[in-house]
Design a protein around this motif. Structure first.
Motif, PDB file in Angstrom:
ATOM      1  N   GLU A 241      50.225  48.957  47.615  1.00  0.00           N
ATOM      2  CA  GLU A 241      49.845  47.741  46.804  1.00  0.00           C
ATOM      3  C   GLU A 241      48.892  48.339  45.792  1.00  0.00           C
ATOM      4  O   GLU A 241      47.623  48.723  46.217  1.00  0.00           O
ATOM      5  N   THR A 242      49.052  48.294  44.317  1.00  0.00           N
ATOM      6  CA  THR A 242      48.345  48.735  43.497  1.00  0.00           C
ATOM      7  C   THR A 242      47.283  47.531  43.031  1.00  0.00           C
ATOM      8  O   THR A 242      47.635  46.447  42.743  1.00  0.00           O
ATOM      9  N   PRO A 243      46.055  47.951  42.955  1.00  0.00           N
ATOM     10  CA  PRO A 243      44.923  46.901  42.671  1.00  0.00           C
ATOM     11  C   PRO A 243      44.979  46.732  41.192  1.00  0.00           C
ATOM     12  O   PRO A 243      44.886  47.396  40.332  1.00  0.00           O
ATOM     13  N   VAL A 244      44.998  45.146  40.833  1.00  0.00           N
ATOM     14  CA  VAL A 244      45.020  44.856  39.305  1.00  0.00           C
ATOM     15  C   VAL A 244      44.261  43.756  39.325  1.00  0.00           C
ATOM     16  O   VAL A 244      43.758  43.003  40.195  1.00  0.00           O
ATOM     17  N   SER A 245      43.853  43.496  37.911  1.00  0.00           N
ATOM     18  CA  SER A 245      43.122  42.364  37.387  1.00  0.00           C
ATOM     19  C   SER A 245      44.011  41.488  36.798  1.00  0.00           C
ATOM     20  O   SER A 245      44.923  42.014  35.979  1.00  0.00           O
TER      21      SER A 245
ATOM     22  N   GLY B 213      58.584  45.460  39.641  1.00  0.00           N
ATOM     23  CA  GLY B 213      58.881  45.207  41.056  1.00  0.00           C
ATOM     24  C   GLY B 213      58.056  45.443  42.003  1.00  0.00           C
ATOM     25  O   GLY B 213      58.208  45.457  43.236  1.00  0.00           O
ATOM     26  N   GLN B 214      56.850  46.269  41.499  1.00  0.00           N
ATOM     27  CA  GLN B 214      55.953  46.843  42.455  1.00  0.00           C
ATOM     28  C   GLN B 214      54.974  46.000  43.200  1.00  0.00           C
ATOM     29  O   GLN B 214      54.596  44.927  42.484  1.00  0.00           O
ATOM     30  N   ASN B 215      54.489  46.194  44.319  1.00  0.00           N
ATOM     31  CA  ASN B 215      53.449  45.459  45.014  1.00  0.00           C
ATOM     32  C   ASN B 215      52.143  45.673  44.319  1.00  0.00           C
ATOM     33  O   ASN B 215      51.986  46.862  44.178  1.00  0.00           O
ATOM     34  N   VAL B 216      51.579  44.505  44.322  1.00  0.00           N
ATOM     35  CA  VAL B 216      50.120  44.880  43.805  1.00  0.00           C
ATOM     36  C   VAL B 216      49.139  43.806  44.605  1.00  0.00           C
ATOM     37  O   VAL B 216      49.435  42.945  45.474  1.00  0.00           O
ATOM     38  N   THR B 217      47.919  44.084  44.330  1.00  0.00           N
ATOM     39  CA  THR B 217      46.631  43.480  45.062  1.00  0.00           C
ATOM     40  C   THR B 217      45.815  42.965  43.912  1.00  0.00           C
ATOM     41  O   THR B 217      45.351  43.670  43.255  1.00  0.00           O
ATOM     42  N   ILE B 218      45.503  41.581  43.883  1.00  0.00           N
ATOM     43  CA  ILE B 218      44.602  41.151  42.887  1.00  0.00           C
ATOM     44  C   ILE B 218      43.379  41.262  43.202  1.00  0.00           C
ATOM     45  O   ILE B 218      42.887  40.862  44.284  1.00  0.00           O
ATOM     46  N   VAL B 219      42.513  42.083  42.680  1.00  0.00           N
ATOM     47  CA  VAL B 219      41.053  42.545  43.000  1.00  0.00           C
ATOM     48  C   VAL B 219      40.196  41.466  42.057  1.00  0.00           C
ATOM     49  O   VAL B 219      38.966  41.422  42.341  1.00  0.00           O
TER      50      VAL B 219
END
Length: 360
Positions: free
Chosen positions: A29-33, A350-356
């Motif tokens: 899961e890629t961290p994103v804002s 479609g990539q999984n992400v993590t909201i930071v």
């Protein structure tokens, strides 16, 4: 056998490690804002630089062939409409005019004599002293002399006009920007001898990018800031929109008339035009997102990533104006979407992400 067994074990270990890394990469899961789009009142202004040009500019040439006898102005001279600028040697034309005047006088005398004979014949005919044929002959001669007089007067008027054309007057008030002849030169009709530029009215020519052309109309408000007077702002009006694109710049010409009042602006200098694009929709609410959220495509289009249920989805968007508040989005997202502003450069659809980090 033992070496083969070890090699097989190493191969199986590497294969398992590759599979583990692949699965880890896929499900990482890629961290994103993210940020939620907002409705904001935006002043949509388009600032363009251009060149000031004179509303009137003429390359003046003599109206007849001749020898330049005097040039009464020089580059930089201010002239008024009708003021004499240049003269050609009129000697030959004066002789032609004198001949035409003499021919007119001769024709006038002949006509007067013919009229006298007709008047005389009238009284004689009443007393039957002359024949009807003689009377008709005198009337016919009178008409011939009248026609000759008309032709002579026309020739005289033509000679006078020819003489007048040896003088070149200013067709409008302005400044002589170039002097291209001197006394003693022989010039022909069509040869440019002076360049005259009107300075009382100037206009600003700007090139509008093709993607903004549909937003330009004659109702847009315009402010002009000349570079020679950076502390002054002049009101302008869009006078002409040329719907022909420059294939090199992919831009269209827009011509702006400037109300300068008592201040004279110099043609050829540069200026900036601030064009208000939403004058017909004042105080309209617009959807705004930060510039960092936009991703530019090779074809010139734009897209953003929207996060829903931990998955990033790419949305193509149409953009409007850009300002200090952000980018206006015309279509492609809603106010309920959560748009990625950081981390979007490495995302795939479609990539999984993590909201930071999240801003409302």
């Amino acid at each position: 056998m033992k070496n083969s067994y070890y090699l097989k074990s190493i191969y199986l270990f590497l294969f398992a490690l590759y599979g583990f890394l692949t699965i880890t990469t896929v499900y990482a899961e890629t961290p994103v804002s993210v940020i939620s789009p907002e409705k904001s009142k935006v002043s949509d202004n388009l600032t363009l630089s251009g060149t000031l040009t004179a509303e009137k500019q003429a390359m003046l040439s003599p109206r007849v062939d001749g020898l330049v006898s005097s040039v009464l102005v020089d580059a930089g001279s201010k002239v008024k409409k009708g003021e004499l600028l240049l003269e050609l040697d009129p000697a030959l034309s004066k002789q032609v005019l004198n001949q035409a005047k003499a021919a007119t006088a001769e024709a006038q005398a002949a006509r007067n004599e013919a009229q006298r004979l007709v008047d005389e014949a009238k009284g004689l005919r009443e007393k039957n002293y002359i024949s009807a044929s003689e009377n008709a002959s005198r009337l016919s001669n009178l008409k011939l002399t009248e026609a000759a007089l008309m032709a002579a007067k026309a020739a005289e008027a033509s000679a006078l006009e020819e003489l007048t054309r040896h003088r070149l007057p200013a067709p409008f008030s302005g400044v002589i920007s170039a002097k291209l002849t001197e006394v003693g030169e022989w010039v022909n009709r069509g040869t440019t001898v002076l360049e005259l530029v009107a300075t009382n009215k100037v206009r600003l020519d700007v090139k509008v990018p093709q993607e903004r052309f549909s937003e330009i109309n004659r109702q847009n408000t315009v402010e002009v800031i000349p570079d020679v007077f950076p502390d002054k702002r002049f009101k302008g009006t869009i006078n002409a929109i040329v719907p022909v694109s420059d294939p090199q710049a992919r831009a269209f010409l827009v011509r702006i008339l400037i109300d300068t009042g008592d201040i004279s602006l110099l043609p050829g200098t540069s200026a900036k035009a601030i064009i208000g694009l939403n004058d017909n929709q004042q105080n309209q609410q617009r959807t705004i997102i930060p510039r960092d959220a936009l991703l530019l495509h090779p074809d010139g289009g734009y897209s953003v990533f929207v996060v829903k249920d931990g998955i990033a989805k790419r949305h193509k968007v149409s953009i409007g104006n850009q300002s200090s508040q952000g980018v206006t989005i015309l279509s492609g997202i809603t106010l309920d979407d959560r748009v990625v502003t950081r981390g979007n450069e490495v995302l795939r659809d479609g990539q999984n992400v993590t909201i930071v980090d999240s801003e409302q």
